[in-house]
Motif scaffolding. Sequence first.
Motif, PDB file in Angstrom:
ATOM      1  N   GLN B 163       0.769  -0.736  -0.323  1.00  0.00           N
ATOM      2  CA  GLN B 163      -0.126  -0.134  -0.199  1.00  0.00           C
ATOM      3  C   GLN B 163       1.071   1.271   0.030  1.00  0.00           C
ATOM      4  OE1 GLN B 163      -2.722  -0.136   3.272  1.00  0.00           O
ATOM      5  NE2 GLN B 163      -4.052  -1.448   1.848  1.00  0.00           N
ATOM      6  N   TYR B 164       2.395   1.255   0.332  1.00  0.00           N
ATOM      7  CA  TYR B 164       3.033   2.214   0.739  1.00  0.00           C
ATOM      8  C   TYR B 164       3.234   2.954  -0.826  1.00  0.00           C
ATOM      9  CZ  TYR B 164       7.033  -0.728   1.385  1.00  0.00           C
ATOM     10  OH  TYR B 164       7.179  -2.026   1.687  1.00  0.00           O
ATOM     11  N   ALA B 166       1.629   2.254  -3.306  1.00  0.00           N
ATOM     12  CA  ALA B 166       0.406   2.626  -4.035  1.00  0.00           C
ATOM     13  C   ALA B 166      -0.233   4.495  -3.324  1.00  0.00           C
ATOM     14  CB  ALA B 166      -0.640   1.968  -3.418  1.00  0.00           C
ATOM     15  N   ALA B 167       0.516   4.814  -2.174  1.00  0.00           N
ATOM     16  CA  ALA B 167       0.356   5.943  -1.423  1.00  0.00           C
ATOM     17  C   ALA B 167       1.798   7.010  -2.431  1.00  0.00           C
ATOM     18  CB  ALA B 167       0.201   5.668  -0.366  1.00  0.00           C
ATOM     19  N   ALA B 168       2.224   6.043  -2.757  1.00  0.00           N
ATOM     20  CA  ALA B 168       3.061   7.341  -3.162  1.00  0.00           C
ATOM     21  C   ALA B 168       3.256   7.600  -4.529  1.00  0.00           C
ATOM     22  CB  ALA B 168       5.534   6.378  -3.061  1.00  0.00           C
ATOM     23  N   ARG B 169       2.194   6.581  -5.269  1.00  0.00           N
ATOM     24  CA  ARG B 169       2.421   6.567  -6.478  1.00  0.00           C
ATOM     25  C   ARG B 169       1.056   7.787  -6.820  1.00  0.00           C
ATOM     26  NH1 ARG B 169       1.162   1.325  -7.705  1.00  0.00           N
ATOM     27  NH2 ARG B 169       2.604   0.088  -8.700  1.00  0.00           N
ATOM     28  N   GLY B 170       0.068   8.099  -5.631  1.00  0.00           N
ATOM     29  CA  GLY B 170      -0.712   9.165  -5.679  1.00  0.00           C
ATOM     30  C   GLY B 170      -0.370  10.089  -5.372  1.00  0.00           C
ATOM     31  N   PHE B 171       1.402  10.093  -4.633  1.00  0.00           N
ATOM     32  CA  PHE B 171       1.347  11.240  -4.259  1.00  0.00           C
ATOM     33  C   PHE B 171       2.572  11.919  -5.687  1.00  0.00           C
ATOM     34  CE2 PHE B 171       1.995  10.049   0.181  1.00  0.00           C
ATOM     35  CZ  PHE B 171       1.323  10.359   0.474  1.00  0.00           C
ATOM     36  N   GLY B 172       2.252  11.376  -7.215  1.00  0.00           N
ATOM     37  CA  GLY B 172       3.143  11.635  -8.266  1.00  0.00           C
ATOM     38  C   GLY B 172       4.435  11.650  -8.193  1.00  0.00           C
ATOM     39  N   LYS B 173       5.111  10.780  -7.636  1.00  0.00           N
ATOM     40  CA  LYS B 173       6.074  10.515  -7.441  1.00  0.00           C
ATOM     41  C   LYS B 173       6.584   9.532  -8.570  1.00  0.00           C
ATOM     42  CE  LYS B 173       6.719  12.280  -3.622  1.00  0.00           C
ATOM     43  NZ  LYS B 173       7.734  13.317  -3.367  1.00  0.00           N
ATOM     44  N   ARG B 181      13.260   4.904  -3.130  1.00  0.00           N
ATOM     45  CA  ARG B 181      13.290   5.494  -2.154  1.00  0.00           C
ATOM     46  C   ARG B 181      12.620   3.526  -1.039  1.00  0.00           C
ATOM     47  NH1 ARG B 181      11.330   9.973   0.632  1.00  0.00           N
ATOM     48  NH2 ARG B 181      10.964   9.741   2.292  1.00  0.00           N
ATOM     49  N   HIS B 182      11.644   3.326  -1.698  1.00  0.00           N
ATOM     50  CA  HIS B 182      10.803   1.845  -1.452  1.00  0.00           C
ATOM     51  C   HIS B 182      11.568   0.512  -1.704  1.00  0.00           C
ATOM     52  CE1 HIS B 182       7.829   4.410   0.477  1.00  0.00           C
ATOM     53  NE2 HIS B 182       7.569   5.654  -0.148  1.00  0.00           N
TER      54      HIS B 182
END
Lengths: 220, 274, 300
Positions: B163-164, B166-173, B181-182
Amino acid sequence: MQDRIDVSKAARGAGMLEAREIVFAYGRGRDILKGFNMSVKAGERVALVGPSGCGKSTLAQILAGMLRPKSGEVTIDGKPLPKKGFRPVQLIYQHPEKAVNPRLKLGKTLTEASSPDDALLAALGIEKAWMDRYPAELSGGELQRFCIARALAPETRFIIADEVSTMLDVITQAQIWELLCDVVSARGLGLIAVTHSAALAERVSERIITFDDKNSPPIK
Amino acid sequence: MKKLNRRTAAAIIAAAILAVILAIYIGGALLPAAAIDADFSQKGLPPSPGHIFGTDFLGRDMFVRTIKGLSLSLTVGAVASAISAVIALAVGLTAALGRGIVDHAVNWFIDVFMSVPHTVLIILISVALSRGAAGMLIGVAVTHWVSLARIIRGEVLQIRSAQYIAAARGFGKSRLWIARRHVLPHLLPQFFVGLILLFPHAIMHESGLTFLGFGLPPERPAIGIILAESMRYISSGAIWLAIFPGVSLVILVLLIDKLGSLVRYLLEPREAQM
Amino acid sequence: MNALEVKNLSLEFLMYDGGFARRYLRVISNLNITARAGEMLAVAGSSGSGKSLLVHAILGILPKNARVEGGMTWFGEPLTPALQKKLRGREMAFVPQSVTYLDPLMRVGRQVSRDKAVVGGLFDRYHLDAAVARQFPHELSGGMTRRVLISAALAGKPRLVIADEPTPGLSPHLAEHAMKHFRELADAGAAVLLITHDLELAVRFADEIAVFYAGTTVETAKASDFTDENRLRHPYSRALWRAMPQNGFKPTVGVQPYAGNLPDGCLYAPRCDMRSPECGQKIPPPRAVRGGEVSCYNAR
C-alpha cells in the motif's frame, strides 16, 4: 438525495468530485459496481456505509483514481481525474501499518508528499520525537495520524477515509475523527468517510450514502 | 562472565569468519611466488612443524600452496558470484517489473535452465570458450543466478503491491523515485545475503571443474589442480597431499555459508530474534 | 463453577533493544479473569491491550522468549504446560479469526472431525449442507467458513471455548449469528471466552465483560453495567463508553502506553482525571465495588 447533477452544470462543476455510472469488475469477474453515481462538494462530509465485501473499498480506490472503472467516469471540477502526478483525491487506508514503509523512519514517510507545517502536526497530535521512530515502534492510532498528515498536501482537495478507524479502539477512533474533521473543515476539503458502522457515519458526516445490497448500488 | 546473547554472538562470529577469509585472501596474494618454488631437498615430506601440511613431489610447501589456492578460489568465486548476482538482479527485476508475458517467459526460461545440471552446463560453456580462466569464470557466472533471480522476483512483486507504494504513486512520485526510496532498501539485504550464499557454490564449482581439467590451466596454483595432482600420489601413501587442501577447501566453503546465514540473521527485523 | 481462573498473570518478552543489548519487555501485568461454566465472558480492549497474548498464554502456545508469572487454574487444578497440551483442541477449544487456519488442500469435513457422525451432527446444528463436508475451504463463503471453524472447535466437546475476534469483517447480520452461536454454547454449559474490541456486541451477548488496558484488567463487571456510564467503575471503562459513536463520540486525550514505556503504578494514571498520589506508586489490586471488580484506588 440530490445526487443527479444537471449535465450542463456538471461541465463547470467547480469544487465537485463526481462519479458517474461507474461499472467495475476485477478481471473477468462479475460486476461489483453497476452504474454507481455520487457527488461530493468541497467542504462537504459524506459517508458511504455498507457491510464489508460490498465494494466500498473498490469504489474508494476508483474515486481516488487508483483503479480505472470498466465504464463511467470520475471527475473533479468537471474534468477527469489526472492520470499522472499528484492525486487531488487522497485515500487514507484501514491498516496504517501497511500504508507506511516499515524500513523508513516516520519523519521520512511524513514528508513524502509535502512538508506539513508545525501547526498541522500539532493539530494532529504528532510529537516531534516520533519522527525518528520506525513504524513498528508506534501504535496504530499514532501511525494513522502520520498517514493523515501525509495525505494533507497543499494540492489535496478531497480525502477518502476508508475504514480508517476500524482497527482502532473507540477512544482512538473518536480522537482520529475529531482531528480529521477539524482539519478537513479548516481547509475546506471534501471528505468521504467509508465505513461499515452506521453509528459512526451518523457522527462524522452530513450526508449518508448506503450500499444496501452487494449487487445493487444505491441512489434512490 | 555474562553469557553473550545470540545477536552479539552472531556479530562476533561473523566478524571472525570475515577476518579468517580476508587473511586467507590477503595471505595468498602477498606470499611471494618463490615460496612455492621447487626444492628437491624437501621432496615428499609428511606434515611436520616446519611444513604443517607437508610438501609435495617437487618439495613445495603444501600449506603455502593451499593458501595460494584458496586465495585464487576466493578471487574467482568473488568475480563469478558478483557477475551472477548482477545477472540475477537484472533477470529478477525484468520478470517482476515486466509482469504478464515477460514474467511468464522469464519463468519458463528459469525452469528450463534449472532442469539442466549445473556441472554439465559449466563444462559445456567452459569448453566452448576454449577452457582457461575466462571460460570457467563465465561458465560459473552464468549458471548460478537462477535461485537468486527467483528470490528477487518474488520480493519485488511483494513490495510492488504494498500500500505504501500505491500511496507514493498517489503523491505523483516517479517510478525511479519509488524504486530508490522503497524497493531498494528492501531488496539490498536480500541481494547481499544472496550474493554471499552464491560464493560457496561458485568456489565448489570452480574447484570441481578445475579438478576435472576443464577449469583453470595447470600452471595456476588452484585447489582443483592441487587435488588433481595429489590423486596420483594417494596410492603411494602421501595422503596429506590431498587431505589438507581438500579439508581446507571444505572448511572455507562452510565458513562462507555460515557467514551468509549469520548476515541474514543480523539483517532480520529485531522482533524475529531471540 | 470456575472453569478457568487467571490470577495476577504477568507476561514478559525478551527483546533486543537498539543495538546488541536485550531486556525483558512487560506486555501483561497483574491480569485477572475468571471464566465460569455456562457463562460468556467478553474480554474487551484495544489492540496492544494484551487480549491475544492472554489467549496464547492460556493455550500454552507462547513463543520461547516469553516469561510467564502468576497462576492459571483449570477447574481448580493448576494449569501446567502438560495439562495445556492435553486440553488444547479437546476440552479447551479455540475458534480462530480467519480462514487461514484451515488447510486449503483438505476437505472441510475431515478438518472438522474424522468421525463422520460427529461432522453430520455439527453441520446439522449450524445449518451447513452435508455436501459442504466434501468441499475445500476456498469454496466456502465467509459466513460458512465461520460456522465450519466453530464446528471444528466443538468436535472435541470443549468445556472452554475461546473465540478470538470472531466478528470483524462480518456484516451486522452475520456477526449477530456468530454471537448467537457462542451464546448457545454458553447456555449449553460451556465456559465461553470472547475476545473482542466491539463493546457493543459484547454488551448484548456476554454475561460479564472484562476491560483490558495496556495489559492489565481494569474492570470486570456485568455486561448490563455497560449500558450506562454511571454504573461503570473505572475511569477508563467510562472513557470507552463515552467514546462510542452512539454515546457521545467524545475522545479522551492521551494514548495507551506500550510495552517498554509503561508508567509506574496504575497504567491508566497518566490519562486519568481522578488520579491521586498513590496511583503513581503501585498497580491497584482488584477490589469489589458495587458488584463488580475494579483495579482503581478511587473508584466508588
